[in-house]
Every structure is written in structure tokens, then in C-alpha cells.
Motif scaffolding. Structure first.
Motif, PDB file in Angstrom:
ATOM      1  N   SER A 259       0.831  -1.217   0.000  1.00  0.00           N
ATOM      2  CA  SER A 259       0.000   0.000   0.000  1.00  0.00           C
ATOM      3  C   SER A 259       0.858   1.256   0.000  1.00  0.00           C
ATOM      4  O   SER A 259       0.522   2.247  -0.657  1.00  0.00           O
ATOM      5  CB  SER A 259      -0.923   0.005   1.221  1.00  0.00           C
ATOM      6  OG  SER A 259      -1.799  -1.099   1.195  1.00  0.00           O
TER       7      SER A 259
ATOM      8  N   SER B 169      -4.571  -8.099   4.831  1.00  0.00           N
ATOM      9  CA  SER B 169      -5.153  -7.504   3.621  1.00  0.00           C
ATOM     10  C   SER B 169      -6.642  -7.264   3.778  1.00  0.00           C
ATOM     11  O   SER B 169      -7.168  -6.232   3.332  1.00  0.00           O
ATOM     12  CB  SER B 169      -4.892  -8.396   2.411  1.00  0.00           C
ATOM     13  OG  SER B 169      -3.524  -8.444   2.093  1.00  0.00           O
TER      14      SER B 169
ATOM     15  N   SER C  65      -5.119   1.590  -3.595  1.00  0.00           N
ATOM     16  CA  SER C  65      -4.560   0.624  -2.643  1.00  0.00           C
ATOM     17  C   SER C  65      -5.594  -0.371  -2.137  1.00  0.00           C
ATOM     18  O   SER C  65      -5.322  -1.568  -2.053  1.00  0.00           O
ATOM     19  CB  SER C  65      -3.934   1.380  -1.457  1.00  0.00           C
ATOM     20  OG  SER C  65      -2.884   2.203  -1.893  1.00  0.00           O
TER      21      SER C  65
ATOM     22  N   LEU D  43      -5.507  -4.606  -2.923  1.00  0.00           N
ATOM     23  CA  LEU D  43      -5.217  -5.612  -1.893  1.00  0.00           C
ATOM     24  C   LEU D  43      -5.969  -6.915  -2.148  1.00  0.00           C
ATOM     25  O   LEU D  43      -5.537  -7.982  -1.697  1.00  0.00           O
ATOM     26  CB  LEU D  43      -5.550  -5.057  -0.501  1.00  0.00           C
ATOM     27  CG  LEU D  43      -4.579  -3.994   0.020  1.00  0.00           C
ATOM     28  CD1 LEU D  43      -5.065  -3.427   1.343  1.00  0.00           C
ATOM     29  CD2 LEU D  43      -3.183  -4.576   0.190  1.00  0.00           C
TER      30      LEU D  43
END
Length: 376
Positions: free
Chosen positions: A102, A205, A337, A341
Motif C-alpha cells: 500500500s 489484507s 490501494s 489488496l
């Protein structure tokens, strides 16, 4: 339907902007886009749950594939010992991978945006007439055209090229991180270390993706809420006087905040009339630019309809500037981001399954460092 609603509303606003439609149209599309951010967060929740379950299934497939190459005690029946130093260490490392990923993607968005700002600054200084025409609203543009004046147009293609090239170039490092991590861990430390890596990465995540999606949407909506003028009436102007005890109760009432709460009374000749705050500010900007700047900086108060002195908190104000800063962080959270994930979880698990036989061929699945104590 949940996933598509948000992008349609957002694109409608962009089309309205490009077609130079009145600001009232943009206000309506912004309201729809705010609802779209909420539905998008719900849709992303489904996607995150789906990615987590797929990753868990692939994790199970990895353990099953490893167990097929074992002749003794099977990993699928004996399980992975969390108290093992190797497993625990890579659970912690796996939990860090989504944060690392991230950070890379957030930095990439920032660098691409910075390149875009530099290109806009270049065009601003080099294209004749752009500084005058770019800041005009719908009505001002119509006046320019009626007067026969030509509106300068920016070089859109240069900005599109920057975004496209950056989106490809900047994903190399995050992609390598996700692909190489399980391969290196399995090669050096064995399959038990990979199990720990996947466990930590999946758990971390899921939490981060949910948090990023909701946080980004909330910050985006906070900016739209501010631009709509709903914060007007909430911030008292500090002039050294003590606030009445019921000041904030008045602000929280239905008529104590919002655009209508700061409707201004003006005297024209012998008559007194009311003006919407935006129209009043536009008039002040033309006639008293110094006063306009003070109001926008919060150095001069505006009066509410119930007589309270407040700091203006609509578009172009200091409150709006703070909301824009939040949205600058929120957009890459919810659009870059967070959704990425989901791929981190699945891709790490898929790579592990593909290389399972290779891992088992190295010291019976214990890696080059011969750690883990796995019995082939």
C-alpha cells in the motif's frame, strides 16, 4: 448495480464539467456521486469477502498439493504449528506485506499526481490566454463567447499520457513484491514459512482493504459535504466574546447550518433583500476583493440568519481546503490501494500453489536454510 452506480454518477459529473454546463448541474451530480461512494463501499465489501474466501481456498489447495508429495505425516492432517518460530516469524512478515504494498502504491499515485501538477503549471505559463479562461464559470464563458473572445484550451493529451505511463511504470515495484515474496520465502525457508506468510498477508489484507475503502469514501463525501455548504454555521468566529450557552444547539438545528443558514441581507437603495451566500460572495469578490479574501481565510465573519457570527466554511474556504487534503489521501485509498489488496491476497496464494512442487524439491520442503522441520 451497486458497483456500477458510483462510476456512472462520477462520469456524469465529469461529462457535465467538460460540456461546460451550469454549476447547478454539477451540484446535482455531486450529490449522486456522494451516494455512489456509499454504494461503492458496499460493493467493495462484497469483493473483499470474495477475495478472502478465494485466497483461503487457494491456501487450502497449496497445503493439499504439498501434502501429496509427503510420504510421512501429511501437512494437511498435522496442520501448521503457529508456535514454530519460522511460522510465527513469517506470519508477522506476511502481515507487513500489505502495508508495504500500500505504501508503494500510495507513493506512486503521489508521484504521478505531482508530475501532472507540473504539466498543468507548464501549460498555465506557456499557453496564451489559459490563465484567464480556465477559471471562468458557465455564465462567464457564455459572456466571453457572446463578446467574440476565444477561450484557450489546455493540452489534454499530455496529461492523459502522464497518467497512462505512470499507471504502468509505477506498478512494477508493487507487482514484484507480491510475486517474488512467496517464491523467496518458499525457496529459502520452506513451505511452513509460506503458510505463515499467506496467513499473515490474508488476515492483514482483509482488514486494510475494508478500512481503506470506507475511509476513502468517507473523506470524499466529507469534501462534497463541505462544497455543498453544509458546514456553514458550525464554526464560531472568535472575536474575544464569550459564546452563548446555546450556541452549538442553534448550530445543530435544521435552520442553524447549511447554505440557507448564511443567507445574507443586503440593502439596495431603500429596500432590503436577501441573497444566497454564493451570489453574495461572487458580488463581494468583484466589488471588494480584499474583503472577499479575508472572508475566505476566516479573518472576517459572516452572519447567520439567527444573528450568529460564523466563519465561512463553503467552497474555497479554509475548511474546504482541509477537506480537499483529506480527499487527496482518500482517493488513492479507495480507488488504488484498497481494491489492489484483493489481488495481493489471491496472487500470493496462486503463486504459492504454482511453485508448491518446486518448494518441496528443496530439502524436502524445508528450503535452502533447512528450517521448519517438515518431514517429507
Amino acid at each position: 448495480a451497486i458497483d456500477v452506480y458510483g462510476p456512472i454518477s462520477d462520469n456524469a459529473g465529469g461529462i457535465a464539467e467538460m460540456c461546460e454546463m451550469p454549476s447547478e448541474v454539477r451540484d446535482k451530480t455531486d450529490a449522486l456521486d456522494a451516494a455512489g461512494n456509499t454504494t461503492a463501499a458496499i460493493g467493495k465489501g462484497f469483493a473483499i469477502g470474495s477475495a478472502a474466501l478465494v485466497s483461503l481456498a487457494l491456501f487450502g489447495a497449496f497445503v493439499t498439493r504439498v501434502s501429496a508429495d509427503q510420504t510421512g505425516a501429511k501437512l494437511s492432517t498435522s496442520g501448521v504449528n503457529l508456535l514454530s518460530p519460522v511460522v510465527f516469524a513469517f506470519v508477522v512478515f506476511g502481515a507487513m506485506v500489505p502495508y508495504w504494498f500500500s505504501a508503494l502504491t500510495m507513493r506512486s499515485v503521489g508521484e504521478a499526481a505531482n508530475a501532472m501538477v507540473k504539466e498543468v503549471a507548464r501549460q498555465w505559463s506557456e499557453i496564451p490566454g489559459l490563465t484567464e479562461s480556465a477559471g471562468l464559470d458557465f455564465h462567464q464563458r457564455q459572456e466571453w463567447r457572446a463578446a467574440g473572445r476565444e477561450l484557450a484550451k489546455p493540452d489534454y493529451q499530455a496529461c492523459i499520457s502522464i497518467a497512462t505511463k505512470a499507471s504502468l511504470r509505477e506498478m512494477i515495484a508493487p507487482g514484484i513484491l507480491v510475486i517474488v515474496s512467496p517464491i523467496l520465502v518458499g525457496t529459502l525457508c520452506g513451505v511452513q514459512a509460506v503458510c505463515g506468510l499467506l496467513t499473515g498477508a490474508i488476515a492483514s489484507s482483509v482488514q486494510m482493504a475494508i478500512s481503506m475503502s470506507n475511509t476513502g469514501g468517507a473523506w470524499d463525501n466529507a469534501k462534497k459535504y463541505t462544497e455543498k455548504g453544509e458546514l456553514n454555521g458550525f464554526f464560531p468566529y472568535r472575536d474575544g466574546q464569550r459564546l452563548p450557552d446555546n450556541w452549538y444547539q442553534q448550530a445543530e438545528s435544521d435552520k442553524g447550518h447549511g447554505e440557507d443558514a448564511v443567507t445574507q441581507r443586503v440593502t439596495l437603495g431603500s429596500q432590503e433583500k436577501t441573497m444566497k451566500i454564493k451570489a453574495w460572495l461572487a458580488d463581494v469578490e468583484k466589488t471588494e476583493p480584499a474583503r472577499y479574501n479575508k472572508i475566505m481565510m476566516g479573518e472576517e465573519p459572516v452572519l447567520t440568519i439567527d444573528g450568529r457570527k460564523v466563519v465561512y466554511a463553503g467552497k474555497k474556504s479554509q475548511a474546504h481546503a482541509a477537506a480537499v487534503v483529506g480527499d487527496t489521501v482518500g482517493d488513492p485509498l479507495k480507488d488504488t490501494s484498497g481494491p489492489a489488496l484483493n489481488i495481493v491476497m489471491k496472487l500470493m496464494a496462486i503463486i504459492s500453489v504454482v511453485f508448491a512442487d518446486f518448494f518441496m524439491s528443496i530439502n524436502g520442503g524445508n528450503g535452502l536454510f533447512n528450517t521448519g522441520g517438515l518431514v517429507a
